[in-house]
Design an enzyme around this catalytic site. Sequence first.
Site, PDB file in Angstrom:
ATOM      1  N   LEU A 211       0.815  -1.329  -0.261  1.00  0.00           N
ATOM      2  CA  LEU A 211      -0.096  -0.062   0.090  1.00  0.00           C
ATOM      3  C   LEU A 211       0.938   1.196   0.047  1.00  0.00           C
ATOM      4  CD1 LEU A 211      -2.614  -1.061   2.444  1.00  0.00           C
ATOM      5  CD2 LEU A 211      -2.710  -0.931   0.064  1.00  0.00           C
TER       6      LEU A 211
ATOM      7  N   LYS B  17       2.135  -3.354   8.956  1.00  0.00           N
ATOM      8  CA  LYS B  17       3.278  -2.454   8.424  1.00  0.00           C
ATOM      9  C   LYS B  17       4.430  -3.346   9.070  1.00  0.00           C
ATOM     10  CE  LYS B  17       5.395   1.908  10.182  1.00  0.00           C
ATOM     11  NZ  LYS B  17       5.371   3.106  10.945  1.00  0.00           N
TER      12      LYS B  17
ATOM     13  N   GLN C 151       9.508   4.851   7.723  1.00  0.00           N
ATOM     14  CA  GLN C 151       9.175   4.181   8.974  1.00  0.00           C
ATOM     15  C   GLN C 151       8.758   2.586   8.730  1.00  0.00           C
ATOM     16  OE1 GLN C 151       9.685   5.428  11.974  1.00  0.00           O
ATOM     17  NE2 GLN C 151      10.074   7.567  10.734  1.00  0.00           N
ATOM     18  N   GLY C 152       8.862   2.350   7.269  1.00  0.00           N
ATOM     19  CA  GLY C 152       8.722   0.888   6.876  1.00  0.00           C
ATOM     20  C   GLY C 152       7.752   0.735   5.818  1.00  0.00           C
ATOM     21  N   THR C 153       7.439  -0.524   5.531  1.00  0.00           N
ATOM     22  CA  THR C 153       6.423  -0.816   4.295  1.00  0.00           C
ATOM     23  C   THR C 153       5.020  -1.187   4.821  1.00  0.00           C
ATOM     24  OG1 THR C 153       8.273  -1.501   2.915  1.00  0.00           O
ATOM     25  CG2 THR C 153       6.480  -2.239   2.078  1.00  0.00           C
ATOM     26  N   VAL C 154       4.084  -0.754   4.372  1.00  0.00           N
ATOM     27  CA  VAL C 154       2.631  -1.184   4.413  1.00  0.00           C
ATOM     28  C   VAL C 154       2.146  -2.013   3.405  1.00  0.00           C
ATOM     29  CG1 VAL C 154       0.560  -0.295   5.521  1.00  0.00           C
ATOM     30  CG2 VAL C 154       2.472   1.109   5.776  1.00  0.00           C
TER      31      VAL C 154
ATOM     32  N   GLN D 179       5.080   2.968   1.016  1.00  0.00           N
ATOM     33  CA  GLN D 179       6.476   2.718   1.604  1.00  0.00           C
ATOM     34  C   GLN D 179       7.031   4.031   2.073  1.00  0.00           C
ATOM     35  OE1 GLN D 179       8.337   0.706  -1.923  1.00  0.00           O
ATOM     36  NE2 GLN D 179       8.838  -0.826  -0.563  1.00  0.00           N
ATOM     37  N   GLY D 180       7.575   4.096   3.252  1.00  0.00           N
ATOM     38  CA  GLY D 180       8.186   5.269   3.749  1.00  0.00           C
ATOM     39  C   GLY D 180       9.266   5.222   4.825  1.00  0.00           C
TER      40      GLY D 180
ATOM     41  N   ASP E  98       5.737  13.174  13.380  1.00  0.00           N
ATOM     42  CA  ASP E  98       5.977  12.896  11.606  1.00  0.00           C
ATOM     43  C   ASP E  98       4.602  13.282  11.242  1.00  0.00           C
ATOM     44  OD1 ASP E  98       6.978  12.650   9.420  1.00  0.00           O
ATOM     45  OD2 ASP E  98       6.905  10.621   9.290  1.00  0.00           O
TER      46      ASP E  98
END
Length: 737
Positions: free
Chosen positions: A416, A438, A421-424, A418-419, A535
């Site tokens: 869904l 996540k 803080q991780g991948t969703v 990526q950033g 954030d």
Amino acid sequence: MNKVHGLFLVAIFIIASTKLVIGQSLRSCQTRCGNVSIEYPFGISTGCYYAVHASFNLTCNETTKELFSGKLQVINISHSGELRILKSRSYTCYNSTDLTEGTFYTTTLRNFTLSNKNRFTAVGCNTYAVMTTTIGDRSYSTGCLSLCDSTPKENGVCSGEGCCYTPVPKRRKRFRIRSRRFDGETSVSEFNPCFYAFLVEEGMFSFSPSQDLQNLRNVTEFPVVLDWSIGSRTCEQLGNTSICGQNSLCLDSTTRTGYNCKCKAGYDGNPYLPDGCQDINECTTSSSIHKHNCSGSSSCENMMGHFLCRCPSGFDLNATNNSCMRKHKPEYYGWTQILLGTTVGFLAILLVVSCVQQKIKHRKNTELRKHFFEQNGGGMLRQRLSGAGTSNVDVKIFTEEGMKEATNGYDESRILGQGGQGTVYKGILPDSSVVAIKKSRLGDSSQVEQFINEVLVLSQINHRNVVKLLGCCLETQVPLLVYEFINSGTLFDRLHGSMSDSSLTWEHRLRIAVEIAATLAYLHSSASIPIIHRDVKTANILLDENLTAKVADFGASRLIPMDKEQLTTMVQGTLGYLDPEYYNTGLLNEKSDVYSFGVVLMELLSGQKALCFEKPQQSKHLVNYFASAMKENRLHEVIDGQVMNESNQREIHEASRIAVECTRLMGEERPRMKEVAVQLEALRVTKTKQQWSDQYPELEVNEHLVGVEMLPAQGDTSTTGYDSIKNVTRLHIEDGR
């Protein structure tokens, strides 16, 4: 009835008579209208058709026994996604010099679209025909020319001499047809006084020059094929929520958006009904299509979805022709047994070795999962969950295997976003509930206790504007967090991305700003342990189907102990939203979230990104550009043109002032989130009051009975809500558990 029309109806009746199941619809629903079968999802009365599409609601003229969808006369319905109708033709007739009569028509197909099985056809000498279709606000035309100076001799040929045709593009929903002759051509009027243009299904019109150039005027309608489907989403997007019944398959439509249903091989019936697809008994059916092919002494045995050919004892089945042949004892039968025994023994040894290897591998995987579980704080989390004061914690610990199944092995199609803080991933749990999973990026082991504290605290937050944390998985190298799934994208998508549109009105934006502000105020002031998000940005604000804001992504958040007002941390955040004071000092407090919220509020007001390097120097950074425009009284230059109008200029100016105050360089000069939330809510209350007064002006004399004043923002510890006795509006910032 003319020969062409009659030939078509005979062909339709032949097709209908070969179907194994005719007229399958819902119980107590009419299944026929004249010679046309009516099958679900189509129906005549309420409850008999799939109500999502009004075009599936048909009308039967009991006098003429004709079936209609709106104004379209239906003559055949196919499960595969085709609908046949009768459609009038366009014509023009001339005497030696002038137009005597003619007609053209414009047709709208409701929720149906044209199939590419149709042909746009023109009949006549020295004529041209044009078909114009519309897509959105643009029009497209296609057509053909027919030339001749006498009656053509060859029947059945439509190649441009007396008759021409051209393919029709599919997916068109609105079209217009007309025909004309060339100016100055009068010599052909004796044998060809009229010119025709029409749509017709391919193969359902055969050109006869001697008859059609003179008498085609007697044929008023031609069969046309339309495409239909269910909904606008693909089978993958629907999962197991399609209307396809048991023993059927969901297939994406190849002609338009949406999907159609099809019975599995070996089954027949209506795939749109729950039990519409029934097993075909190939051993007894009279249909040549589904009949078994067992031959000779072999006998047919029906199975669910297929059949088997059986042979009597002492015979083997010949797979080539499904007949039986007598078994023959090999000449070297003893050697065969020895070879067979050796092979079986070898395979058994391989099987044992493989089982041992699998068991060892399984044991290693189990030990590795236990190691990750302890490394990621699983023991600590269980201890906290079993301790005192945690009876109201609602957090579930998921297994690694469950997470793999939910994400289809972490397939890329399930990502869904990526950033930092991780991948969703999008996950589907065994109970069919959809969640967001996540894969976090946890640092060193020293952060484990902090991570566990955050999981426990966030799991207790039950605020309607915070994405709910459902649980976690600690059996993987990096922890997995499981959240509720919000399906309508982010605020960033609505303002700047592919989902941006003009439907996001000022009322929507003001309500979203109030919801975000109230949520942050709740996290800062009313949570059991104060939380700083760290954030806040439009990409971390999710919107549900009602455009309700949901604050998400607490991967960078920090808990503030009750005896401290700020923490010294490694600077973390997103450029454009990052508090400059926090960036320079590393001191984190709630005013850092206030700054980030001010940037979000500026985005809502201006529709511009927080940071855009493609813009000129003076407008790259939205905060500086916005504050400068506010100071120089040219706010209209930065406000989104879709938002501002004469009735909301005061509200927008006041919201802009709040945004500028939130983004002041010094944190002590910024208001607290609770103050911001109260001021923004006051704008909504004032607007609602103004709209009420505009609608009921006679109530203005009693305005003092419903007047609104704001409580002081600082030091306010009173209960939230609206107090009709004290005549005060209070903001719900403590809607959490």
